[in-house]
Design an enzyme around this catalytic site. Structure first.
Site, short mmCIF file in Angstrom:
data_model
loop_
_atom_site.label_atom_id
_atom_site.label_comp_id
_atom_site.label_asym_id
_atom_site.label_seq_id
_atom_site.Cartn_x
_atom_site.Cartn_y
_atom_site.Cartn_z
N GLY A 205 -3.98 4.66 -0.51
CA GLY A 205 -3.69 3.23 -0.58
C GLY A 205 -4.92 2.39 -0.32
N GLY B 279 -7.17 -0.25 2.27
CA GLY B 279 -7.40 -0.46 3.69
C GLY B 279 -8.47 0.47 4.23
N ILE C 61 -8.31 2.88 6.59
CA ILE C 61 -7.98 4.29 6.80
C ILE C 61 -8.12 5.09 5.51
CG2 ILE C 61 -6.12 5.92 7.38
CD1 ILE C 61 -5.27 4.02 9.59
N GLU D 57 -0.17 5.27 -6.64
CA GLU D 57 0.20 3.97 -7.19
C GLU D 57 -1.03 3.07 -7.32
OE1 GLU D 57 3.12 2.70 -4.40
OE2 GLU D 57 1.70 1.64 -3.14
N GLY E 127 5.43 1.51 -1.97
CA GLY E 127 5.62 2.87 -2.47
C GLY E 127 5.62 3.93 -1.39
#
Length: 611
Positions: free
Chosen positions: A212, A214, A216, A235, A333
């Site tokens: 995703g 960010g 992290i 995604e 998601g």
């Protein structure tokens, strides 16, 4: 933001829109700001238009209070301060929905669309425009809206996959250049870096990953540079994939679904990323109902999903869309990929988060959820939770074991209180006295990989949640091993005894284990420990190695780590007592530099190592 064009056309909105209609606004980095501005400027007589959308990287002008008579917002995912503020002030709505199922809301006319406002690339010679960096739910909106109005943006990349829409599907359009919003790679602090290292340890060679946005995910990608044959089914794509693809780390060769292709539904980054995906035949964009389908996700073997959270309780419940009663983001998601990875052969669903809030004052591993906080991912879905203090494995764990695993990766200053809180509910028995402790001498990453006879093992501290694993380890031994280790025919390892052996104050004594991971989970293959002798500032060392794993170098590796830690702690000596007939173990100690000493017991050999 749109770049003003001379002679910019004005759309006759009365042909397509009336008061009370529902419009869809394009997603992520493909918000058609020029269309929104055009609509606002020519909205005389229009009221109460419901605007539905997911994350929109924009100034979100439609959410400003001065436009509340014109627009009523219904967000499936909350992004942007003004959208969040509108929702928490009651001027807008939030509809929690799995990203994979939003298209169904359009298709089944649960939320019928009157107009879809989208951004596309200029058409090719065949009349096809590309949805570019945002296919996601835009594709479904185009198919179901009564009218499609487009901003043709020469700055929009042409992406491959199921990303095309023909001009004859578009009822009106304007051409306005607009630079796509950019999200540079976030800075990674020490906490995030450690989380990234732990997560990367869970990613095997040949795995397919979902990542995703960010800090992290950015940190995880940094620590995948030495992996091999990774694939991507996600995604979202971010900047971090570029160098991994250029180096061949991400090559998608071992994917079992969309082999050879990096697959996503949208991307967000800088111009470098937008240029990278422009016409790239190795990257394909598909609609959310395809990419986020748990069934499709599971078609990738070794699927690893990496998602974050706001807080996780000690049973494994994950809050990800709200801070108490204040809605912050959305379901997105997360559940789609957690479920898909769970169903995948060799898959790993991971939740990764810092152990505390940024100021360090509040634990994000909690005994009970904050009032008003909503569970996005249930306790039954989570397999791994990762913080800067390690990896908690929850799959197949009881509530008691989960609580102890999660306390172990909580910030040390909150562990005692967390243990005290769960005792109130009898989740943890009274004989579990000690809170989990760490072994800082192992380094910031308290897990080490070892390869013995071409198989991979992990060296880590024993922890209270290993109670059942240690029982299983004990009962796997034959009578000879039990005699060698305990000097008598031990026949039982009770729950209380096992708990005592794994509930070690690792700052005084030391207990390490080597574990193996397979389809059955994690199992202990070897244990090495020392007991501190305060009077002499020394420690007594002992080992047990599973019979089938002997002769591979496990005892040597454990002893080497024990000696290193003892030296760092300033111990003066390590001692050991070994049965005289245990020749293999005597050899391990003597090869490490232990010297035989006189012993009062003829059946035992005393050994010492001066530090």
């Amino acid at each position: 933001m749109p770049l003003k064009q001379k002679g910019e056309p004005v759309i006759d909105w009365t042909q397509y829109l009336k008061s009370g209609d529902r419009i869809f606004i394009g997603s992520n980095a493909a918000v058609p700001n020029a269309l929104i501005d055009n609509l606002i400027a020519n909205s005389a007589g229009l009221h109460d238009i419901e605007a539905v959308h997911i994350l929109t990287l924009s100034d979100n002008v439609w959410a400003e209070p001065q436009h509340q008579d014109l627009f009523k917002i219904n967000a499936f995912f909350i992004g942007g301060t003004n959208v969040r503020q509108a929702i928490n002030e009651g001027r807008a709505d939030y509809t929690p929905t799995f990203l994979s199922e939003i298209p169904k809301l359009f298709n089944k006319n649960i939320l019928p669309l009157d107009v879809a406002l989208i951004m596309v690339s200029p058409p090719d010679e065949y009349g096809y425009c590309s949805l570019g960096v945002s296919v996601d739910i835009v594709s479904a909106a185009i198919k179901k809206a009564r009218f499609v109005i487009a901003q043709i943006n020469p700055k929009m990349p042409r992406t491959n996959g199921h990303s095309f829409v023909h001009l004859n599907q578009i009822h009106a359009h304007i051409t306005v250049k607009q630079y796509l919003p950019e999200l540079p790679e976030p800075e990674v602090d020490q906490v995030t870096e450690q989380i990234g290292q732990y997560v990367a340890m869970l990613v095997e060679n040949g795995a397919t990953i979902q990542i995703g946005m960010g800090n992290i995910p950015s940190a995880v990608l940094r620590y995948l540079a030495n992996h091999k044959d990774l694939g991507v089914h996600s995604e979202m794509l971010s900047e971090g994939i570029i160098d991994l693809m250029l180096k061949g780390v991400i090559n998608n060769r071992r994917k079992t679904f969309h082999r050879g292709k990096t697959v996503a539904s949208f991307c967000v980054g800088t111009r470098r990323l937008y240029k990278f995906v422009d016409g790239n035949p190795h990257v394909e964009f598909y609609p959310s109902e395809h990419v986020n389908s748990p069934v499709n996700i599971a078609r990738n073997e070794k699927m690893v999903s990496i998602n974050s959270a706001i807080e996780v309780d000690l049973t494994g419940q994950v809050v990800a869309d709200s801070i108490g009663y204040h809605f912050y983001s959305g379901i997105g998601g997360q559940v789609d990929f957690i479920r898909g990875a769970s169903l995948s052969k060799g898959g790993k669903p991971i939740i990764a988060l810092p152990s505390t809030t940024k100021d360090g004052k509040i634990s994000r591993i909690v005994a009970h959820l904050t009032e008003g906080g909503g569970v996005v991912t249930s306790r039954g879905h989570v397999s791994y939770v990762v913080t800067e203090y390690g990896i908690a494995s929850l799959q197949g764990k009881s509530v008691r074991e989960r609580a102890l695993e999660l306390i172990r990766i909580a910030h040390p200053k909150f562990r005692a209180q967390l243990l005290s809180d769960v005792r109130k509910h009898y989740w943890v028995p009274e004989y579990q006295e000690n809170t989990p402790t760490s072994v800082p001498e192992l380094g910031k990453i308290a897990i080490k990989r070892f390869t013995f006879a071409d198989s991979e093992y992990f060296l880590r501290p024993l922890a209270p949640a290993d109670e059942r694993k240690l029982q299983e380890f004990f009962y796997s031994h034959n009578k000879e091993t039990l005699m060698m280790r305990y000097n008598h025919h031990a026949t039982q390892m009770s729950r209380e005894k096992s708990c005592n052996l794994v509930s070690v104050n690792q700052h005084i004594d030391l207990a390490l284990c080597l574990t193996e991971h397979d389809d059955l989970g994690e199992s202990i293959q070897a244990v090495g420990r020392y007991y501190y002798l305060k009077a002499s500032n020394s420690a007594e060392v002992a080992f047990v190695i599973k019979e089938s794993k002997r002769g591979k170098g496990m005892a040597k590796a454990l002893l080497s780590e024990i000696i290193k830690i003892a030296k760092i702690r300033g111990l003066s000596q390590l001692v050991a007592c070994v049965r005289r007939d245990n020749a293999p173990m005597l050899k391990v100690f003597e090869n490490a530099g232990f010297i035989r000493k006189p012993s009062e017991d003829y059946d035992e050999v005393s050994l010492a190592y001066t530090l």
